[in-house]
Design an enzyme around this catalytic site. Structure first.
Site, PDB file in Angstrom:
ATOM      1  N   GLU A 248       9.065  -7.967  -4.021  1.00 13.35           N
ATOM      2  CA  GLU A 248      10.147  -7.273  -3.304  1.00 13.35           C
ATOM      3  C   GLU A 248      11.393  -7.141  -4.176  1.00 13.35           C
ATOM      4  O   GLU A 248      12.108  -6.143  -4.091  1.00 13.35           O
ATOM      5  CB  GLU A 248      10.474  -8.001  -1.992  1.00 13.35           C
ATOM      6  N   TRP A 259       0.279   1.998  -7.999  1.00 12.92           N
ATOM      7  CA  TRP A 259      -0.556   3.157  -7.697  1.00 12.92           C
ATOM      8  C   TRP A 259       0.289   4.400  -7.403  1.00 12.92           C
ATOM      9  O   TRP A 259      -0.234   5.440  -7.041  1.00 12.92           O
ATOM     10  CB  TRP A 259      -1.510   2.873  -6.538  1.00 12.92           C
ATOM     11  N   GLN A 278      -3.739   4.246 -11.357  1.00 11.94           N
ATOM     12  CA  GLN A 278      -4.455   3.376 -10.427  1.00 11.94           C
ATOM     13  C   GLN A 278      -4.622   4.123  -9.115  1.00 11.94           C
ATOM     14  O   GLN A 278      -3.697   4.769  -8.635  1.00 11.94           O
ATOM     15  CB  GLN A 278      -3.619   2.098 -10.235  1.00 11.94           C
ATOM     16  N   ASP A 311      -0.800 -14.510  -4.730  1.00 12.23           N
ATOM     17  CA  ASP A 311       0.234 -15.115  -5.579  1.00 12.23           C
ATOM     18  C   ASP A 311      -0.328 -15.730  -6.858  1.00 12.23           C
ATOM     19  O   ASP A 311       0.321 -15.704  -7.902  1.00 12.23           O
ATOM     20  CB  ASP A 311       0.988 -16.200  -4.789  1.00 12.23           C
TER      21      ASP A 311
HETATM   22 ZN   LIG Z   1       5.637  -3.298  -2.200  1.00 13.24          ZN
END
Ligand SMILES: [Zn+2]
Length: 424
Positions: A248, A259, A278, A311
């Site tokens: 973020e 993408w 992508q 993560d």
């Molecule tokens: Zn995002």
């Protein structure tokens, strides 16, 4: 983006440049398609940005300029000279909105998130060896660091954390979280603080923010679920690595998903020349190589922070991504660099006194004074004495109010502090 699909983008670009209204429609269309295609997504940044563009005309027109900037950056017309980018520390305020005690996250959880941001933006993550060797050299220290604010909007000392009990579920999914009159917490001045609201969002959304432009929506900041924040406390697997916030923060500093703005094609750019084309997001932990676009023999950079990996498998900002974030910090988010919200580290480390805020707008505060009255001398940066005064523990302010912008030297006893005065 690299590969033969670049040709397609070059065909599209003149259409965008010539017809602003058509271009705007396409931006909305692309955002709309993202919403339909994703339905529920862990990151709602595109969805929320789209909503803000519809309702805020100033944000909308400045976003058009921001897309121009991205296109110029992609084509190399504008760039950032690395030598001009010093390390910068950005002030963060965390607003905890809790309905349950579990959501009233401990301070250690907040600190763990700041630590992850500084580690990953500093290219100090110990797991970077997991990045395929063909891309490992793209990683680098961004020079961007984060710190909880020391100084609140009134100039008083703060922990950089606010807490408020709320009585509504999924407060992060509406307009209440950023309005104290509706149960949330008002943002601190957006140009000078990164506002982060930690609260329940719902709809399986882990977090979102708003893409930067010269104008900001009223709710500019980052919203994140406590279960995907930091590495301890309420954080849960597989989101307990602190990397939802890294993702973020990438958006907050201008980055798009790897993408591009629309999934399902191999021709949608993210404006970064060193990320492969992508087709769509990658979830979990993919195995290298995973090829979604035939033009890219090495496949997707699924370990990029701007994809949707777990993560433990999100590991990298590329060189171009870092440069664009630096560019945003020199343009639309420049107020964060010249913020009065944090005490900058003094150039001499053996200071016993703490002076803040620095840069200062108005009054400077001095912590750590001995009992009794101390004299201070204020000099210009050329060494001209312009003022002498007295301060004490009970009256520790030095006023800069009548002075022009500039750099000053403040001497108290044997200590000399370099003070930047900026009238906001
Ligand atoms: Zn995002």
């Amino acid at each position: 983006m690299i590969g033969s699909a670049m040709d397609n983008h070059e065909i599209i670009q003149p259409i965008f440049s010539t017809f602003a209204s058509v271009r705007w429609s396409m931006i909305i269309l692309l955002l709309f398609l993202v919403e339909i295609a994703l339905g529920q997504s862990p990151c709602a940044t595109m969805d929320k940005t789209e909503n803000a563009l519809y309702t805020d005309s100033a944000y909308k027109s400045s976003m058009l300029e921001q897309v121009d900037l991205l296109e110029q950056f992609e084509s190399g017309v504008v760039d950032v000279a690395s030598r001009n980018v010093k390390q910068v520390t950005l002030p963060v305020v965390v607003h905890v909105l809790y309905e349950s005690e579990e959501q009233n996250i401990p301070v250690e959880q907040i600190h763990s998130q700041i630590d992850v941001l500084n580690r990953d933006f500093g290219w100090n993550q110990s797991d970077k060896q997991k990045i395929p060797s063909i891309w490992r050299d793209l990683g680098r220290d961004s020079g961007i660091r984060f710190k909880l604010a020391d100084v609140d909007p009134d100039g008083n000392f703060t922990t950089g954390i606010t807490r408020k009990q709320i009585f509504q579920s999924d407060i992060g999914n509406g307009d209440n979280y950023y309005q104290s009159s509706l149960g949330g917490t008002d943002p601190w001045p957006r140009p000078h603080y990164i506002n982060i609201w930690v609260c329940e969002i719902g709809d399986n959304v882990l977090g979102y923010t708003f893409l930067p432009a010269a104008s900001f929506p009223v709710n500019d900041g980052i919203v994140i679920d406590p279960r995907a924040f930091g590495t301890t406390g309420a954080a849960v697997e597989p989101y307990n690595g602190g990397r939802t916030m890294v993702h973020e923060m990438g958006h907050y500093l201008g980055l798009r998903h790897t993408w591009g703005m629309e999934e399902g094609e191999c021709t949608n750019t993210d404006y970064m020349s060193d990320t492969p084309w992508q087709r769509e997001p990658n979830f979990g932990c993919s195995r290298f190589p995973y090829v979604s676009c035939a033009s890219e023999p090495d496949g997707d950079m699924f370990m990029n922070f701007m994809d949707y990996a777990d993560d433990t498998c999100a590991l990298l900002f590329t060189k171009r991504q870092v440069k664009f974030m630096q560019l945003v910090l020199q343009t639309s988010r420049v107020g964060l660099i010249h913020s009065p919200a944090i005490t900058h580290t003094d150039e001499v480390d053996n200071h016993k006194l703490r002076v803040y805020p620095n840069p200062v707008d108005g009054r400077l505060l001095v912590d750590g004074l001995q009992n009794g009255i101390s004299q201070y001398d204020l000099f210009t940066d050329t060494g001209l004495l312009i003022r002498t005064g007295n301060i004490s523990a009970s009256n520790s302010q030095v006023s800069f109010e009548s002075l022009p912008n500039g750099i000053y030297l403040l001497q108290i006893g044997s200590e000399i502090h370099r003070i930047v005065h900026v009238i906001q």
